[in-house]
Design an enzyme around this catalytic site. Structure first.
Site, short mmCIF file in Angstrom:
data_model
loop_
_atom_site.label_atom_id
_atom_site.label_comp_id
_atom_site.label_asym_id
_atom_site.label_seq_id
_atom_site.Cartn_x
_atom_site.Cartn_y
_atom_site.Cartn_z
N GLU A 90 0.84 -1.03 -0.41
CA GLU A 90 0.00 0.21 -0.05
C GLU A 90 0.77 0.99 -0.10
O GLU A 90 0.37 2.26 0.89
CB GLU A 90 -0.68 0.26 0.78
N GLU A 129 6.01 -11.11 -4.27
CA GLU A 129 4.78 -11.25 -4.90
C GLU A 129 4.05 -11.33 -6.67
O GLU A 129 3.54 -10.81 -7.37
CB GLU A 129 3.28 -10.93 -4.05
N GLU A 176 3.09 -13.73 4.68
CA GLU A 176 2.05 -12.88 5.32
C GLU A 176 1.17 -13.29 6.32
O GLU A 176 -0.13 -13.55 5.45
CB GLU A 176 1.85 -12.00 4.24
C1 LIG Z 1 -5.56 -9.52 -3.78
C2 LIG Z 1 -3.91 -8.86 -3.24
C3 LIG Z 1 -3.19 -9.37 -4.19
C4 LIG Z 1 -2.11 -8.03 -3.64
N1 LIG Z 1 -1.68 -7.86 -1.83
C5 LIG Z 1 -1.57 -7.44 -1.05
S1 LIG Z 1 -2.93 -6.36 -0.74
C6 LIG Z 1 -2.34 -6.21 1.15
C7 LIG Z 1 -0.61 -7.04 1.17
C8 LIG Z 1 0.06 -5.61 0.86
O1 LIG Z 1 0.09 -5.09 0.53
C9 LIG Z 1 1.42 -6.85 1.01
O2 LIG Z 1 2.57 -5.19 0.70
C10 LIG Z 1 2.16 -7.75 -0.05
O3 LIG Z 1 3.01 -8.29 0.21
C11 LIG Z 1 0.82 -8.55 -0.37
N2 LIG Z 1 -0.85 -7.81 -0.28
#
Ligand SMILES: CCCC/N=C1\SC[C@@H]2[C@H](O)[C@H](O)[C@@H](O)CN12
Length: 657
Positions: free
Chosen positions: A123, A182, A262
């Site tokens: 975020e 990710e 996470e």
């Molecule tokens: C549907 C979610 C896919 C994107 N991944 C997310 S949304 C909230 C969290 C944080 O951003 C975190 O930093 C991400 O690694 C995983 N994540």
């Protein structure tokens, strides 16, 4: 090399040279499916804390509370754009002193799992990637695009040599380093890019450190997110079948330690949506199941705040709120919550939890109402004494505002439609003609408004960046007017563009010296972006003053606020759910009056025509779940019922790759 125990140091001294110690090792044991620290089985239970979202002043407080929760490690992101705001210029000082933060972790007895990027998500604006990368319009971020890789190489040549002395093998706290983030959720699926990163990290960090990746708990994510030489881990929130979820990791890593990188103890908030919460019992139950499997895990432990303007957004465009409360076990003010103690009790089942009292919540003080007065309309800022606006600037500003100025090409005595047919206002534009407010164009929401004015009248669009998309294919999120506007059937061209770094304007203190409206054009209208200033004295001589507090904007609409030049971030009570801004004590003073500067972009609840004074209020409790209906007072949205049976994925699901 003689092994030296790290001693707490006075940080004004250069950090002690951390010598490589051949006796310290941190490895993966693929036979015993575990980590080994100095040859002994080791399982980490870690918590996320983002140093980039907490003032250095409070780092030790938060880290101690995390240690007292029974954690033995913390996890933190390194946001590239936080340290390299402009190409080739780096900042690792003060609140950006990564080395100081790592040293504090070491002193607090917490190991570190470092998520070094280059992309982090989190975020954070553009997922941590610097906006100046977008100067190459065709750049393919997070790929082996040569221009992107050249910038990554230069950034990593600065970052990784700073990290190396803090590796566990060198007597530091860092036990593992994450590469990218990710990546399996991103469209590029570029294995050459990942291979390049592995080479880069190995070149600077050596071959001993554990390098890993993190992806969503889905085989389709692991397909593009993993690579030989990077240990694959997964992330998932509470509510799923943990045994089944870890079989996803086993798909990529048949042997080795189970790791959830996470575990969502809460979730993010967007402006205009309900505050996300996850029930503490729900979290504790899933945590218990994960630890019972002997898995390693990291959870979002410490809520944070987003000072300045590094907030990200999600797609379809939804900007995230200023506070990163995340319904986390430690609140944005670092206060232990019921969830914190529930988690501590689960951890106690699996490891020794430090005895002794947990550090208490920091005291909060309600300093009360502070009057502010309107001193200048935004448009008059263009050149007063110091010329704050400068034309011809790079049109894709990193943060803040830009002013687009033009002359009406036709007579619009009868209203004309001003439109952005391709939804190219990124992200909000406050429209005036001869400084009379006409309306707001908003990305994805309002792409046409009617305006009136004579031919040749001055058309101004104040364009606000409300945060770059930080996840998915749309992270190339340039700001400003990124596609043409039309006025009726005319395409508007030849704009004069001004950029403004408002932090600089506020830091000069110039606005606070303005004693009265600055322009004959000054209108008491409360609907033109304007600055309001005020001051408040905190009595000296009172023990433990100043204290933390929260700032509330009852009846205001949307804007930004600074205290003593410190950018507290965005307020938007007409959208919610966040209705208060956390104010850390260290930016306040008792020695002189504290200056407050408010930039209200829409409508203030005060002014001559309303015959009401302008004021804001310092309160001692936060509100994260409300909305301010204009003149209808504050109404609290019903907090979201706990997300039962979801993977803590909040109000929008992870898009399929
Ligand atoms: C549907 C979610 C896919 C994107 N991944 C997310 S949304 C909230 C969290 C944080 O951003 C975190 O930093 C991400 O690694 C995983 N994540």
């Amino acid at each position: 090399i003689k092994k030296k125990k790290l001693r707490p140091v006075v940080y004004s001294l250069p950090l002690p040279l951390l010598r490589h110690s051949s006796s310290r090792t941190f490895q993966i044991d693929y036979d015993k499916d575990c980590f080994l620290k100095d040859g002994e089985l080791f399982r980490y239970i870690s918590g996320s804390i983002h140093y980039s979202r907490i003032p250095q002043y409070y780092w030790k407080d938060r880290l101690l509370k995390m240690y007292m929760a029974g954690l033995n490690a913390i996890q933190t992101y390194v946001p590239w754009n936080y340290h390299e705001p402009t190409p080739g210029h780096y900042n690792f000082t003060g609140d950006k002193s990564l080395e100081h933060f790592l040293q504090l972790c070491n002193d607090t007895g917490l190991f570190v799992i470092l998520r070094a990027g280059p992309y982090i998500c989190g975020e954070w604006d553009m997922g941590g990637l610097p906006a100046w990368l977008l100067q190459k319009k065709s750049i393919v971020l997070r790929s082996s695009d040569p221009d992107y890789l050249a910038s990554v190489d230069r950034w990593m040549s600065v970052l990784l040599p700073k990290v190396k002395p803090f590796l566990y093998q060198n007597n530091g706290p860092i036990i593992s380093v994450q590469v990218e983030n990710e990546y399996g959720s991103y469209f590029a699926c570029d294995y050459d890019y990942l291979r390049h990163l592995v080479k880069l990290f190995r070149y600077y960090l050596g071959n001993d450190v554990v390098l890993f990746t993190t992806d969503g708990a889905g085989k389709s994510y692991l397909k593009c997110g993993t690579l030989q030489g990077l240990y694959a881990t997964i992330d998932f929130g509470p509510g799923g079948n943990v045994t089944q979820l870890f079989t996803v990791q086993r798909h990529a890593e048949p042997r080795g330690p189970l790791v959830n990188s996470e575990f969502y103890t809460g979730w993010l908030d967007h402006w205009g949506q309900k505050h996300s919460t996850i029930n503490k019992a729900f979290v504790a139950k899933s945590l218990d199941e994960i630890l019972a499997l002997g898995a390693n895990k990291n959870m979002l432990q410490c809520a944070l705040n987003e000072f300045c303007s590094s907030k990200g957004a999600n797609s379809p465009y939804l900007p995230q709120v200023t506070s990163y409360d995340y319904d986390a076990p430690l609140s944005e003010a670092g206060d232990p919550t019921d969830k914190y103690f529930a988690i501590r009790e689960v951890i106690r089942k699996y490891k020794k939890v430090p005895a002794g009292p947990v550090l208490p919540a920091t005291p909060k003080f309600a300093y009360g109402t502070v009057l502010v007065k309107k001193v200048i309309q935004f448009y008059n800022l263009i050149c007063i004494k110091l010329c704050f606006f400068y034309s011809g600037a790079r049109y894709d500003m990193s943060f803040g505002f830009m002013l687009y100025r033009n002359a009406l090409p036709r007579n619009c005595s009868d209203p004309c439609p001003l439109s952005s047919p391709l939804n190219g206002v990124h992200d909000r534009a406050y429209v005036t003609v001869d400084q009379v407010f006409q309306g707001i164009l908003e990305r994805n929401k309002i792409i046409s408004i009617n305006i009136t004015g004579r031919a040749g009248a001055q058309l101004d669009l104040l364009v606000e960046n409300t945060g770059r998309i930080n996840h998915g294919k749309d992270i190339n999120d340039a700001k400003g007017l990124v596609t043409n506007l039309t006025l009726a059937s005319d395409i508007l061209t030849d704009w004069t563009i001004f950029s403004l770094n408002i932090d600089e304007v506020v830091a000069t203190g110039h606005l606070n010296k303005l004693q009265r409206p600055q322009s004959p054009m000054y209108t008491p209208a409360t609907t033109v972006p304007s600055f309001y200033v005020g001051a408040f004295q905190i009595p000296s001589g009172i023990p433990y003053m100043p204290q933390d507090t929260y700032l509330k904007f009852q009846g205001w609409s949307k804007g930004q606020v600074w205290i003593n030049g410190f950018n507290l971030g965005r307020y938007w009570p007409t959208k919610g759910p966040q209705l208060t801004l956390y104010v850390p004590a260290h930016i306040l003073t008792t020695s002189v009056p504290n200056n407050i500067t408010v930039l209200e972009l829409e409508r203030a609840p005060c002014g001559e025509e309303l015959n009401t004074p302008c004021a804001v209020e310092f309160v001692d409790t936060p509100v994260h779940w409300g909305i301010e209906f204009q003149s209808l007072g504050t109404e609290r949205l019903k907090a979201r019922p706990p997300m039962v049976g979801r993977l803590g994925r909040g109000t929008w699901s992870r898009p399929e790759p």
